[in-house]
Design an enzyme around this catalytic site. Structure first.
Site, PDB file in Angstrom:
ATOM      1  N   CYS A 575       0.813  -1.225   0.000  1.00 52.70           N
ATOM      2  CA  CYS A 575       0.000   0.000   0.000  1.00 52.70           C
ATOM      3  C   CYS A 575       0.846   1.274   0.000  1.00 52.70           C
ATOM      4  O   CYS A 575       0.317   2.361  -0.267  1.00 52.70           O
ATOM      5  CB  CYS A 575      -0.929   0.013   1.210  1.00 52.70           C
ATOM      6  SG  CYS A 575      -1.690  -1.581   1.566  1.00 52.70           S
ATOM      7  N   HIS A 716      -3.948   8.486   4.884  1.00 52.72           N
ATOM      8  CA  HIS A 716      -4.050   7.113   4.386  1.00 52.72           C
ATOM      9  C   HIS A 716      -5.498   6.657   4.546  1.00 52.72           C
ATOM     10  O   HIS A 716      -6.057   6.044   3.645  1.00 52.72           O
ATOM     11  CB  HIS A 716      -3.092   6.216   5.152  1.00 52.72           C
ATOM     12  CG  HIS A 716      -2.978   4.833   4.600  1.00 52.72           C
ATOM     13  ND1 HIS A 716      -2.620   4.585   3.295  1.00 52.72           N
ATOM     14  CD2 HIS A 716      -3.191   3.608   5.167  1.00 52.72           C
ATOM     15  CE1 HIS A 716      -2.596   3.277   3.076  1.00 52.72           C
ATOM     16  NE2 HIS A 716      -2.955   2.665   4.195  1.00 52.72           N
ATOM     17  N   HIS A 754      -9.599   1.598  -1.814  1.00 54.89           N
ATOM     18  CA  HIS A 754      -8.169   1.395  -1.590  1.00 54.89           C
ATOM     19  C   HIS A 754      -7.564   0.767  -2.843  1.00 54.89           C
ATOM     20  O   HIS A 754      -7.837  -0.388  -3.164  1.00 54.89           O
ATOM     21  CB  HIS A 754      -7.966   0.479  -0.375  1.00 54.89           C
ATOM     22  CG  HIS A 754      -6.577   0.502   0.170  1.00 54.89           C
ATOM     23  ND1 HIS A 754      -5.471   0.779  -0.595  1.00 54.89           N
ATOM     24  CD2 HIS A 754      -6.099   0.263   1.420  1.00 54.89           C
ATOM     25  CE1 HIS A 754      -4.387   0.727   0.150  1.00 54.89           C
ATOM     26  NE2 HIS A 754      -4.742   0.412   1.377  1.00 54.89           N
TER      27      HIS A 754
END
Length: 826
Positions: A575, A716, A754
């Site tokens: 990520c 995030h 995401h």
């Protein structure tokens, strides 16, 4: 680079894991018939495997089940390297001695996911119809429950870095590359930049690979690197070095084993059409690569040993040797590590740097680092024991200013930058019911999906790319999304094609997708693997089987289409990957290694493999209403939503942009980058947020950014219970009262989901658009405030506000954190 030296090393391969075993086995041949490869029945049934002394060398025995063989080998070699250099961070924490966990960086090269088909046989068997074909409904309803959650840990290539950092309490700068053999060059270059810039005191650099596992072996066979007659013998191993400045080594009394004199790279000039990848270096490329060392001071006056990259017997081995001899500076000493122990893949380059130490060579050594795909590296090291005449140089000054001048995006909120911006400004939700695959029986049925009709309509308008290539690779969504972004960049960028051709590429990509439709062809309903059917399945050279996309393939396609002559690297830190790729692009320009770098990333987790893996980890929300599914910082949040997309960002040296009169193209200025490791857990973030706090503080300090001058943070913000609280805690720790006053925080994941390896680049673009237009995009679905998340998250509606400086945060699964700082261009 003469102030960077090697002070420790560690390795493990079939020849052993220490100097004594190496000397004892130096003339042994460890290549023999391999029962497993013989059972597979394609290519060469010979290999060279390692006997792993796990009980003695892997520190946390409970973690072994989470570790692939490359991860186990990496931990063994890395721990040995630190011990060799006299650095033991874990133990020194206890007695408060000299080593700080944030003082050491970790830089790695890794190969394909080290999986085996036996690992997924139970779920494949349970997914079959009566006629033996794959049924995605059965998989989603029944087989997903038989999926082993450890599969994710064995598939995500950044897990190697997570295990090494955790085992040795390493918390400093970090990165991990997937570029087969030449990942060594990317890792080594980034480590040297960070050491020269003073970001770290020590760099642990290394690589690990296993070419003997099912996925790697069959994929490389399909790529033409392994066949009945090819000299490459599959092998496995790991090798690590400890680097530091000479000044630091002298100060602590460390023994200097070698000095890095120069790193040189070239891009292969004979790149073939994308469907013919991988390509390999030509004679012209090799001569250009080695000629880059002819001007190094003192190099011509000493005997020099060479360590070659290609295996003896390879049709390119003679080209490599002839190219080396063409410099007229070589004596007869040419070594090849592949001869006795086979092909070490991502661990090969680093082992070749250790080899002169094991052979007790005390002179300059030129080491080739050449492999498939485009970028080729070579390293010049001085292994003599005499003291350096270069003196103890201080850290270099990096005053080059870096700007972003062009962008392209394919996302759930639009296939152009304008559409993306307008959707974010309106607080539009890009989450929807998944349509591209049948997920009616899956526990998760929503995602940030780009619809097939939108993609097909876009394909019809492509006029700059090879349409036949698009058609051939349509099933590979990561490739397709990358192609659409490339076409958009070429259509909208005001840059000359000459500049793009000279650009370096720092890209990121997600994990390889396992192709269940192919695996089911050799797996029976009673969980038996029919290896005898495999040769016929692999005989068709028109497509790859079992693994759909090699992770560095999108970057190589980008390089090929642009005919780029610059360095190509692929970051695979989950990520945090594309934020790290962006940060490294920024560093390459600051250090004068490039004037133009294309950064970004691509990912698509909306497939059976991705949905199943993350569902098994309980990371995804089970909400069925896509409009209200992902809600960062909300009290009722219960997981994230996967998405897909690609983003390209062009970074340039400001002086070059000014010289060409293109200041009007500037979107924002890049003013800082930092990364850290949690070194806490391979799957859970550190609840203290220590590494995130350190990264933000270090970025502000090194970039000379006052806490009060930061106006906005693109968080995030994953909508998971742990992440949102930890990130909030870290922001409050760093920004204190300012966190409650002027600072605004929002999560654009609330609108796009995401995007995993592509998330950071997409969010950096969103941050740039915020700076350029003085708008802060909202965190949608934030209706019930979590008492522990008490900052201004710009709930549900965008606001107009002047923004001068903004940060973009990315935190990776496995504990990798990356943050960039951006400034409005005036």
């Amino acid at each position: 680079m003469t102030d960077i030296c090697i002070t420790g090393f560690g390795f493990i391969n079939p020849m052993g894991n220490d100097l004594d075993s190496f000397k004892q086995n130096m003339n042994s041949n460890f290549i023999s018939e391999d029962p497993y490869l013989k059972k597979i029945g394609v290519g060469i049934a010979r290999s060279s495997k390692v006997k792993l002394p796990l009980k003695d060398l892997v520190q946390n025995k409970k973690m072994i089940k989470y570790m692939t063989r490359p991860a186990q080998m990496a931990e063994i070699a890395a721990t040995s390297a630190l011990k060799s250099a006299g650095i033991n961070i874990r133990d020194n924490i206890k007695d408060n001695t000299t080593f700080d966990p944030f003082d050491i960086g970790l830089y790695m090269s890794v190969g394909l996911a080290a999986g085996d088909i036996d690992f997924i046989v139970p779920s494949i068997s349970a997914s079959q119809t009566n006629d033996g074909t794959f049924d995605i409904n059965k998989y989603g309803r029944d087989a997903i429950n038989k999926s082993n959650p450890l599969q994710v840990f064995h598939t995500l290539t950044n897990m190697l870095l997570a295990h090494v950092s955790l085992a040795n309490s390493i918390k400093g700068k970090n990165t991990i590359y997937n570029s087969f053999v030449t990942g060594t060059g990317s890792a080594l270059t980034t480590a040297v930049m960070d050491l020269q810039e003073g970001n770290i005191k020590y760099a642990l650099v290394g690589g690990a690979d296993d070419l003997c596992n099912f996925y790697a072996y069959t994929t490389y066979y399909k790529a033409g690197l392994i066949d009945l007659y090819h000299p490459y013998i599959p092998s496995e191993g790991a090798a690590f070095l400890v680097l530091e400045s000479e000044e630091n080594a002298y100060k602590r009394g460390a023994k200097i084993l070698a000095r890095i004199k120069k790193i040189h790279s070239v891009a292969a000039s004979n790149l073939l059409a994308p469907e013919q990848l991988p390509s390999i270096a030509s004679e012209k490329d090799l001569k250009k690569l080695f000629a880059g060392f002819s001007g190094v001071s003192g190099f011509e006056d000493v005997p020099t040993t060479a360590i070659t990259s290609f295996a003896e017997g390879d049709n390119l081995y003679s080209l490599e040797v002839e190219s080396l001899k063409a410099l007229n500076i070589l004596d007869s000493k040419i070594f090849n590590s592949s001869k006795n122990i086979g092909e070490l893949g991502a661990g090969k380059g680093f082992f070749n740097m250790i080899l002169p130490l094991l052979l007790e060579i005390e002179e300059k050594v030129l080491i080739s680092n050449i492999g498939p795909m485009s970028t080729q590296y070579a390293f010049l090291l001085d292994y003599s024991k005499k003291e350096s005449k270069s003196g103890n140089r201080s850290c270099i000054s990096c005053n080059t200013r870096v700007v972003v001048t062009a962008a392209a995006v394919t996302s759930p909120l639009g296939l152009t930058v304008d559409d993306f911006y307008n959707s974010l400004s309106a607080g539009k939700c890009g989450i929807s019911k998944i349509e591209n695959i049948n997920v009616s029986q899956f526990p998760v049925r929503i995602g940030g999906e780009i619809k097939n009709n939108d993609i097909l309509n876009k394909i019809k308008k492509l006029n700059r790319l090879d349409e036949s290539f698009v058609v051939k690779n349509f099933k590979d969504r990561k490739t397709l999304l990358t192609l659409l972004a490339i076409d958009q960049l070429l259509s909208t960028s005001m840059m000359s094609i000459f500049n793009l051709k000279n650009a370096d590429i720092c890209f990121s990509s997600g994990l390889e997708e396992l192709i269940f439709e192919d695996a089911v062809k050799i797996v029976s309903a009673n969980s038996e693997v029919h290896y005898d059917l495999l040769p016929k399945l692999l005989a068709d050279k028109s497509k790859r089987y079992f693994v759909r996309t090699i992770e560095d393939w999108p970057a190589q396609i980008l390089s090929s289409i642009l005919s780029s002559r610059g360095v190509v690297s692929t970051n695979v830190s989950a990520c945090a990957a594309s934020t790290q790729a962006f940060g490294e692009a920024y560093q390459r320009i600051k250090h004068g290694l490039a004037n133009v770098v294309i950064a970004g990333g691509v990912d698509s987790m909306l497939n059976a493999c991705g949905l199943a893996g993350f569902a098994k980890l309980d990371a995804l929300t089970l909400e069925e209403d896509p409009m209200n599914a992902i809600k960062p910082f909300d009290k009722n949040r219960n997981g994230t939503v996967l998405g897909e997309g690609a983003t390209l960002l062009v970074l340039e040296n400001l002086e070059c942009v000014k010289a060409e009169g293109r200041e009007k193209d500037i979107l924002a200025e890049v003013i800082g980058y930092a990364s850290t490791c949690d070194a806490y857990n391979v799957s859970r973030p550190d609840p203290s947020g220590e590494a995130v706090i350190w990264a933000m503080k270090n970025l502000l300090k090194n970039s000379k950014i006052a806490v009060e001058s930061v106006d906005y943070i693109n968080a995030h913000g994953t909508s998971t219970p742990l992440n949102d609280v930890i990130e909030t805690k870290a922001i409050k720790s760093v920004f204190a009262n300012h966190a409650y006053n002027k600072l605004k925080v929002s999560s654009t994941k609330s609108m796009i989901g995401h995007l995993v390896a592509a998330a950071g680049a997409c969010e950096i673009l969103a941050t740039i658009l915020s700076l350029k237009n003085d708008i802060i995009f909202p965190t949608i679905n934030l209706n019930t405030r979590d008492p522990e998340c008490d900052l201004d998250y710009v709930a549900n509606k965008a606001i107009k506000q002047e923004i001068e400086i903004a940060l973009s945060n990315s935190f990776g699964f496995g504990g990798q954190n990356a943050i960039v700082a951006l400034k409005k261009w005036r």
